[in-house]
Design an enzyme around this catalytic site. Structure first.
Site, PDB file in Angstrom:
ATOM      1  N   PHE A   1       8.417 -39.346  17.033  1.00  0.00           N
ATOM      2  CA  PHE A   1       8.645 -37.990  17.560  1.00  0.00           C
ATOM      3  C   PHE A   1       9.549 -37.159  16.657  1.00  0.00           C
ATOM      4  CE2 PHE A   1       8.671 -41.062  21.215  1.00  0.00           C
ATOM      5  CZ  PHE A   1       7.316 -40.967  21.477  1.00  0.00           C
TER       6      PHE A   1
ATOM      7  N   ARG B   1     -12.289 -30.508  15.773  1.00  0.00           N
ATOM      8  CA  ARG B   1     -13.129 -31.648  16.164  1.00  0.00           C
ATOM      9  C   ARG B   1     -12.250 -32.806  16.640  1.00  0.00           C
ATOM     10  NH1 ARG B   1     -16.867 -33.799  11.614  1.00  0.00           N
ATOM     11  NH2 ARG B   1     -18.730 -33.122  12.712  1.00  0.00           N
TER      12      ARG B   1
ATOM     13  N   GLN C   1      -2.981 -39.134  23.790  1.00  0.00           N
ATOM     14  CA  GLN C   1      -1.880 -38.470  23.105  1.00  0.00           C
ATOM     15  C   GLN C   1      -1.452 -37.196  23.838  1.00  0.00           C
ATOM     16  OE1 GLN C   1      -0.501 -37.491  18.581  1.00  0.00           O
ATOM     17  NE2 GLN C   1      -2.477 -38.409  18.850  1.00  0.00           N
TER      18      GLN C   1
ATOM     19  N   GLY D   1      -4.357 -31.185  14.323  1.00  0.00           N
ATOM     20  CA  GLY D   1      -3.464 -32.164  14.942  1.00  0.00           C
ATOM     21  C   GLY D   1      -3.281 -31.905  16.422  1.00  0.00           C
TER      22      GLY D   1
ATOM     23  N   GLU E   1       1.705 -32.670  18.798  1.00  0.00           N
ATOM     24  CA  GLU E   1       2.747 -31.764  19.267  1.00  0.00           C
ATOM     25  C   GLU E   1       2.231 -30.696  20.217  1.00  0.00           C
ATOM     26  OE1 GLU E   1       5.904 -31.554  15.839  1.00  0.00           O
ATOM     27  OE2 GLU E   1       3.901 -31.717  15.025  1.00  0.00           O
TER      28      GLU E   1
HETATM   29 MO1  MOS Z   1       7.188 -34.481  14.379  1.00  0.00          MO
HETATM   30  S1  MOS Z   1       8.837 -33.486  15.139  1.00  0.00           S
HETATM   31  O1  MOS Z   1       6.672 -33.390  13.248  1.00  0.00           O
HETATM   32  O2  MOS Z   1       7.613 -36.008  13.953  1.00  0.00           O
END
Ligand code: MOS
Length: 737
Positions: free
Chosen positions: A238, A625, A635, A699, A702
């Site tokens: 994280f 995708r 996730q 991604g 986050e």
């Molecule tokens: Mo993350 S805060 O980009 O490991």
């Protein structure tokens, strides 16, 4: 023939069995011949100097090999405080104390118990100097940093003053978020082993094996190739395992000092001082709009504390610059220096606290305008990136709003404070989310083996995202191999270089390299077959060749073909091997590249106890995708869980007298547990994107945390009529007496 693999298949984790049976070996579990153990002695003052260290009792304790102190330690090749790298390495190179909990001595003994006991015997005399430790009272010392992450600290477009003058409705409020710690389940752990004085191997839990290698090599005056970093499994990161913190280098120093392999595992308590945290923020947001909801002005000013020795601006305003089509926008970032450890990036850096403020303020605006919050956001949808003027490589935010609203049943939402169930108030709220879609250069190697199986490798990290699985899937799709015949290996600096597993960039980056080398390998095998007089494919047209189930065959006549195994056996080849690198093309610079989403929350608030239960959480996300629908969903729900923790319970409390975080374990620092988490509903809005990465994936690590705290705070307002602008939303903020 088996059903061919396709991208996105919800395959289970390749390493799932290893993890649940305990067979996956994490850094702290590495066993080496002659291994000894290190324990830290840390400072109790927040600012000052080490005057004297009396280590006689510790050295005389049973099993102790050595005590490293600033007066007796391995000297490093450069002064970390003078290096450009901001990482706060305090490595016994001088007597300065920069924060409470800083390592000032290291005890090495034959067992962890003896090392820990001996560390308690080290007597330290310190000089303590006054230094600022209270964020609120230090506000007047705020200054502008050089930058806020990958953007400028301050930015303005249009004329914000004019924009507010044109507004028919204005909201303005201050939002605050606390310090938070990453607290991955696996503590930071390093095993360091030297071979002679110039070859070092580190088993380290890191999101970035190559960064760790390069940084350690630099500090010990070695060439990068003389340092090997191994990290096959990481038990969560994280962001706090993205830097080479002091503990990694101290382990290597200790191993050099005693000429034995050394293990150093941080305690949960030490993780509160030495491996970064998300800094608290104070954010002022003002929004001006016309009666129809059109935004005319937006300003977002953020302040956070940082260490005396390191500048880290929590980039709260970056998304504010691009999320809505507002002509007049001003964002600023300021820092206050305190005698504390260095803050660092934490999942959704800037964006998670930033969108708590922005998306709460938009909700306040919706209330002021008597407008539906979804409608308000749709009205201000940005069709181009309003910050750069660029087109988006892809953007499906509208679909996310609509999909999540539909699944959530948003249309049934009534007025504020209108819904009760017995004594409990029920409310619904929503927020937008977004995250930049990064993609960095990555390399990979592919080997086709004589038995027809394939081995792929790239020095990526398995931080829990499912990298082993997803990369094997991508390779399997291209080569036409079932998953059980493809292996992906990672976490080793002897492998081709992969970028760090941060910024939600790893899957998009590494999958591009894996796909590329898989194609090269397939084409190499096909070319061999086509040119081989003994191959059934001899003379076939290259464009007629397909692969599947471990075979190359003609599309026009699938019976005509042969297996990889047969080809390699006949050609007497032990293997075929290719290497390659992938990097997003320069044309991608012409686009704004982001993933988007919408999150909806339903809460139940007990007005007498002030307790908030999240009863439903629905997210719809568009992240290009999707490479594996099962792991992507997994996730997202992990990130949404972390967002729920941010909303309701996570808070690191710094004691202003001692400058120490007093929430030092998971009994004090409250992460959500199963009973806190409702059934979560995740919709993946699949979208094509030819620019963002080779496979079109963005991604997701986050994206899922961002926006959640605002959605929950907005739901709490909708339930109760109480606007909580200060996270976490604890009962004391809702019981008004
Ligand atoms: Mo993350 S805060 O980009 O490991």
């Amino acid at each position: 023939m088996a059903r061919p693999l396709v991208f996105g298949q919800p395959a289970p984790r390749a390493d799932g069995r290893l993890k649940v049976t305990g067979a996956a070996r994490y850094s702290a579990e590495v066993k080496l011949e002659g291994l000894v153990y290190a324990a830290l002695v840390t400072s109790t003052v927040s600012h000052g100097r080490v005057l004297a260290i009396d280590a006689r009792a510790a050295k005389a304790a049973p099993g102790v090999l050595a005590v490293m102190t600033p007066d007796d330690r391995v000297k490093l090749s450069l002064d970390p405080l003078k290096s450009k790298d901001n990482d706060p390495l305090h490595l016994l190179q001088d007597h300065q104390i920069h924060y409470s909990g800083q390592p000032i001595a290291v005890v090495i003994a034959d067992t962890i118990e003896r090392a820990t006991h001996a560390a308690s015997l080290v007597e330290v005399r310190c000089e303590s100097k006054p230094a600022p430790v209270d964020f609120e009272s230090a506000q007047s010392a705020a200054f502008a940093p050089e930058s806020a992450f990958d953007g400028p600290a301050d930015a303005e477009r249009g004329d914000v003053k004019q924009g507010f003058a044109e507004a028919e409705a204005t909201v303005e409020a201050t939002y605050t978020t606390p310090c938070e710690h990453h607290h991955p389940m696996e503590p930071h752990a390093t095993v360091a082993s030297w071979s002679g004085s110039r070859q070092l191997t580190l088993w380290d839990t890191t999101q970035a094996v190559f960064n760790t290698r390069n940084r350690v090599a630099e500090l010990f005056g070695l060439k990068p190739k003389d340092v090997t970093v191994l990290s096959p499994f990481v038990g969560g990161g994280f962001g706090c395992k993205g830097s080479t913190w002091a503990n990694v280098v101290l382990a290597a120093m200790a191993a050099k000092h005693v000429r034995r392999p050394v293990k150093l595992v941080l305690s949960r308590q030490e993780m509160c001082s030495n491996v970064g945290f998300r800094p608290q923020t104070r954010q002022q947001v003002a929004i001006g709009a016309r009666k129809d909801g059109t935004l005319t002005a937006l300003s977002h000013a953020s302040v956070n504390p940082t260490a005396l020795f390191a500048e880290f601006a929590e980039p709260c305003g970056l998304l504010t610059r691009m999320l809505y089509a507002c002509p007049n926008v001003k964002t600023t970032h300021r820092l206050v220096k305190l005698a504390m450890g260095a803050p660092t990036v934490m999942r959704g850096p800037g964006a998670a606290p930033g969108l708590f403020a922005l998306e709460s303020a938009l909700d306040e605006l919706a209330v002021a305008l008597k407008m539906d919050p979804v409608e308000l956001r749709l009205r201000n949808h940005a069709d181009r990136d309003p910050d750069t003027g660029q087109p988006f490589s892809s953007k499906s935010l509208k679909q996310c709003y609509l999909a999540a609203a539909e699944r959530f049943g948003w249309a049934k939402r009534g007025p504020v404070r209108s819904q009760r169930e017995g004594d409990v108030w029920v409310g619904c709220g929503m927020a937008s989310t977004a995250h930049p879609a990064y993609c960095d250069k990555a390399s990979a190697m592919a080997v086709l083996r004589a038995d027809g199986s394939a081995l792929f490798s790239s020095g990526a990290s398995e931080v829990g995202a499912g990298t082993y699985t997803v990369m094997a899937q991508v390779a399997g799709v291209v080569l036409g191999l079932p998953l059980n015949r493809v292996r992906f290996e990672l976490g080793d600096t002897r492998m081709p270089e992969a970028p760090p597993a941060w910024g939600s960039q790893q899957s998009a980056s590494v999958a591009g390299a894996v796909q590329l080398v898989a194609e090269l390998l397939r084409d190499k095998a096909v070319a061999l077959a086509l040119a081989d007089p003994s191959s059934p494919l001899r003379g076939a047209k290259p464009e007629d060749i397909e692969v599947g189930d471990g075979r190359m065959y003609c599309r026009s006549d699938p019976t005509r073909g042969e297996t990889y195994e047969a080809l390699l056996a006949r050609r007497r080849l032990p293997e075929l091997r290719v290497k390659g690198s992938y990097e997003r093309g320069p044309e991608s610079a012409r686009y704004s590249k982001h993933a988007f989403g919408a999150v909806f929350a339903e809460v139940r608030v007990d007005p007498e106890l002030g307790t908030v239960r999240v009863s439903r959480l629905t997210g719809a996300y568009a992240a290009g995708r999707i490479l594996n629908a099962k792991l992507a969903r997994s996730q997202f729900i992990g990130a949404m869980t972390m967002g729920l923790g941010m909303a309701l319970s996570e808070e690191s409390v710094l004691d202003a007298r001692t400058a120490r975080f007093v929430t030092r374990d998971l009994a004090d620092y409250h992460v959500p547990v199963h009973t806190d988490i409702p059934a979560m509903d995740v919709t993946l809005v699949d979208e094509g994107d030819a620019v963002v990465s080779r496979l079109g994936s963005k991604g997701i690590g986050e994206l899922g945390i961002i926006g959640v705290a605002a959605a929950i705070a907005n739901a709490v307002f909708h339930a109760t009529g109480i606007r909580v602008r200060d996270l976490p939303i604890t009962p004391d903020k809702l019981v008004t007496g």
